[in-house]
Design a protein around this motif. Structure first.
Motif, PDB file in Angstrom:
ATOM      1  N   PHE A   1       0.846  -1.177   0.000  1.00 49.17           N
ATOM      2  CA  PHE A   1       0.000   0.000   0.000  1.00 49.17           C
ATOM      3  C   PHE A   1       0.892   1.241   0.000  1.00 49.17           C
ATOM      4  CE2 PHE A   1      -2.769  -3.348   1.598  1.00 49.17           C
ATOM      5  CZ  PHE A   1      -3.874  -3.145   0.787  1.00 49.17           C
TER       6      PHE A   1
ATOM      7  N   GLN B   1      -0.411   7.743   2.570  1.00 55.63           N
ATOM      8  CA  GLN B   1      -1.587   7.023   3.043  1.00 55.63           C
ATOM      9  C   GLN B   1      -2.715   7.966   3.416  1.00 55.63           C
ATOM     10  OE1 GLN B   1      -0.091   4.502   6.209  1.00 55.63           O
ATOM     11  NE2 GLN B   1       1.334   3.480   4.829  1.00 55.63           N
ATOM     12  N   TYR B   2      -3.924   7.449   3.363  1.00 56.56           N
ATOM     13  CA  TYR B   2      -5.102   8.239   3.702  1.00 56.56           C
ATOM     14  C   TYR B   2      -5.055   8.633   5.173  1.00 56.56           C
ATOM     15  CZ  TYR B   2     -10.022   9.436   4.441  1.00 56.56           C
ATOM     16  OH  TYR B   2     -11.182  10.081   4.775  1.00 56.56           O
TER      17      TYR B   2
ATOM     18  N   ARG C   1       4.380  -0.421   4.898  1.00 56.05           N
ATOM     19  CA  ARG C   1       3.435  -0.382   3.782  1.00 56.05           C
ATOM     20  C   ARG C   1       2.592  -1.651   3.679  1.00 56.05           C
ATOM     21  NH1 ARG C   1       6.511   1.239  -1.584  1.00 56.05           N
ATOM     22  NH2 ARG C   1       4.353   1.301  -2.326  1.00 56.05           N
TER      23      ARG C   1
ATOM     24  N   VAL D   1      -2.635  -0.494   7.862  1.00 56.63           N
ATOM     25  CA  VAL D   1      -2.677   0.156   6.548  1.00 56.63           C
ATOM     26  C   VAL D   1      -3.661  -0.566   5.628  1.00 56.63           C
ATOM     27  CG1 VAL D   1      -1.320   0.750   4.509  1.00 56.63           C
ATOM     28  CG2 VAL D   1      -0.329   1.021   6.780  1.00 56.63           C
TER      29      VAL D   1
ATOM     30  N   SER E   1      -7.158   0.415   6.637  1.00 53.74           N
ATOM     31  CA  SER E   1      -7.383   1.815   6.305  1.00 53.74           C
ATOM     32  C   SER E   1      -7.654   2.011   4.819  1.00 53.74           C
ATOM     33  CB  SER E   1      -6.162   2.647   6.726  1.00 53.74           C
ATOM     34  OG  SER E   1      -6.256   3.971   6.260  1.00 53.74           O
ATOM     35  N   GLU E   2      -6.833   1.409   3.969  1.00 51.21           N
ATOM     36  CA  GLU E   2      -6.981   1.599   2.531  1.00 51.21           C
ATOM     37  C   GLU E   2      -8.214   0.888   1.990  1.00 51.21           C
ATOM     38  OE1 GLU E   2      -5.164   3.660   0.615  1.00 51.21           O
ATOM     39  OE2 GLU E   2      -4.156   4.282   2.450  1.00 51.21           O
TER      40      GLU E   2
ATOM     41  N   LYS F   1     -11.383   2.939   3.112  1.00 55.51           N
ATOM     42  CA  LYS F   1     -11.247   4.385   2.985  1.00 55.51           C
ATOM     43  C   LYS F   1     -12.539   5.068   2.547  1.00 55.51           C
ATOM     44  CE  LYS F   1      -8.813   6.195  -0.440  1.00 55.51           C
ATOM     45  NZ  LYS F   1      -7.665   6.672  -1.252  1.00 55.51           N
TER      46      LYS F   1
END
Length: 448
Positions: free
Chosen positions: A146, A152-153, A408, A413, A416-417, A420
């Protein structure tokens, strides 16, 4: 140049379709020793399903052809199983028999295919370093990587508008995104927090994009849990996520470094939620660095085994209880260590490895150090949620202790991704400058 990708087990088990993710004109090679690993996999149930799925996929081909030249997959790439090259000598200490076998396959393929680039695909950084020391090209599984921490967001954004627009916001209790300067260039994500400032004076406010417009925060100082106060904008946003009812915000993801208050605020909101009868209990979890080994060596029951991994939560519970404006030290029900909550089963430990089959109802579940959880295990945690429950995942993607993960590629993560743009998920990343630790701690984190 055609590439030959040799897969270790963790890369192969990244998803049921991993053999199809290496381009249409390349070759995907699975050492026979890795096939044996798939068959004997005894880890997390969700991962075991992936292993079984990959084995079933391999069985759809002619096995003899796979081991003698390979079979073409649906995307055009060639899938092979490699059993040869046992005769290649490798003089390197500290490698397992399976890793030695994988290295032999890579070196043998390099010798037999000088016109092709052989690449070992591994999530293990140490294995990639050892492979390169042997003259083998090695890469991480890029499909599972990611964005970098900086990309990252974050769940928050700084915006600009006019003073007139801000005045209308305070009057109407909403702002159309068309009143934001350069609105068309912004990636609008539902539940993203906004710090809006006027370009023609110093007016500003913190709001949230609800999917259509910017709305004000619901909770202010008068509503804050356990008598705490927000130290900065990030904590105001975080508390908004935590206090929002589970129907609107059943999943909260909080990223942030040490001292930003993510655990402290979460515990305060959780205990307040219990006292207000929003939740029947507070569940706590944090992954041990090596599941199944360190835990087994510790004496006592489940609580005794897992308490050492909950030190961050326990420290914050201690500070919260003893420093709270709501509960003073003179209140005997709230002992200094916060043990009262555990003794009364108000707060309970919920080891991640024992979640299989659980259904979590009417609870707030706090999962700390999520960056040390494998992405493949996240699904088995989130799918435990039932009516009345709120899940809060905390962590710092730059502080990964699990040797199989990195900044990553980790559970925090990944979650989260993937979530999102889901309206049921609220996210916030705390900024390093929002840390409330001492000046010495802040300086040390930068120079050491």
């Amino acid at each position: 140049m055609t590439k030959m990708f040799v897969l270790r087990i963790n890369s192969l088990m990244s998803s049921p379709s991993s053999p199809l993710r290496f381009g249409t004109d390349n070759e995907v090679v699975i050492p026979l020793a890795v096939i044996d690993q798939l068959q004997g996999y005894k880890g997390m149930p969700e991962k075991k399903k992936v292993a079984e799925s990959i084995l079933s996929y391999i069985e759809t081909f002619d096995i003899q052809k796979l081991m003698n030249g390979g079979e073409r997959q649906a995307n055009g790439s060639i899938l092979k199983i490699e059993k040869n090259f046992h005769n290649i000598h490798i003089d390197m200490e500290g490698i397992t028999s399976i890793d030695k076998r994988v290295f032999q396959v890579c070196l043998g393929l390099q010798q037999e295919n000088p016109d092709k680039k052989v690449v070992l695909v591994s999530k293990n950084k140490a294995i990639r370093i050892k492979a390169r020391a042997l003259g083998i090209n090695a890469e991480d599984f890029k499909d599972d990587l990611f964005p970098t921490p900086a990309e990252q967001y974050t769940g928050r954004i700084h915006l600009e508008t006019t003073a007139d627009s801000i005045n209308r916001f305070f009057k109407n209790k909403f702002m159309p995104i068309s009143e934001i300067i350069e609105s068309s260039k912004i990636e609008w994500v539902c539940n993203m927090f906004t710090e809006v400032k006027a370009v023609d004076n110093n007016q500003c406010f913190i709001g949230r994009y609800d999917g259509e417009k910017i709305v004000p925060l619901v909770f202010g100082e008068a509503n804050y849990p356990m008598g705490i106060s927000a130290k900065n904008a990030g904590q105001r946003m975080l508390i908004e996520c935590l206090l929002m009812d589970w129907e609107k915000a059943p999943l909260v993801i909080v990223k942030g470094g040490a001292g930003t208050g993510k655990t402290f605020c979460t515990l305060a909101a959780a205990l307040q939620g219990y006292e207000d009868d929003k939740y029947s209990r507070v569940l706590l979890a944090a992954p041990p660095e090596t599941v199944g080994k360190e835990v087994g060596y510790l004496p006592g029951d489940i609580k005794d085994k897992f308490f050492p991994h909950m030190s961050g939560i326990m420290d914050n519970l201690d500070i919260l209880i003893n420093g709270s404006k709501k509960y003073g030290k003179s209140d005997k029900n709230y002992v200094e260590s916060g043990q009262y909550y555990f003794e009364q089963n108000i707060t309970q430990l919920k080891p991640i490895g024992y979640l299989r089959g659980s259904t979590i109802v009417n609870s707030i579940f706090i999962i700390d150090e999520t960056q040390n959880i494998d992405p493949g295990d996240i699904k088995s945690i989130v799918t435990r949620a039932a009516e009345g429950s709120k899940f809060v995942f905390l962590g710092d993607p730059t502080q990964v202790d699990n040797p199989k993960l990195n900044e990553r590629y980790n559970g925090l993560v990944y979650l989260s991704e993937k979530f999102k743009e889901n309206p049921l998920c609220w996210q916030i990343s705390m900024k390093n400058e929002e840390s409330v630790r001492s000046t010495l701690s802040t300086i040390a984190s930068k120079i050491l």
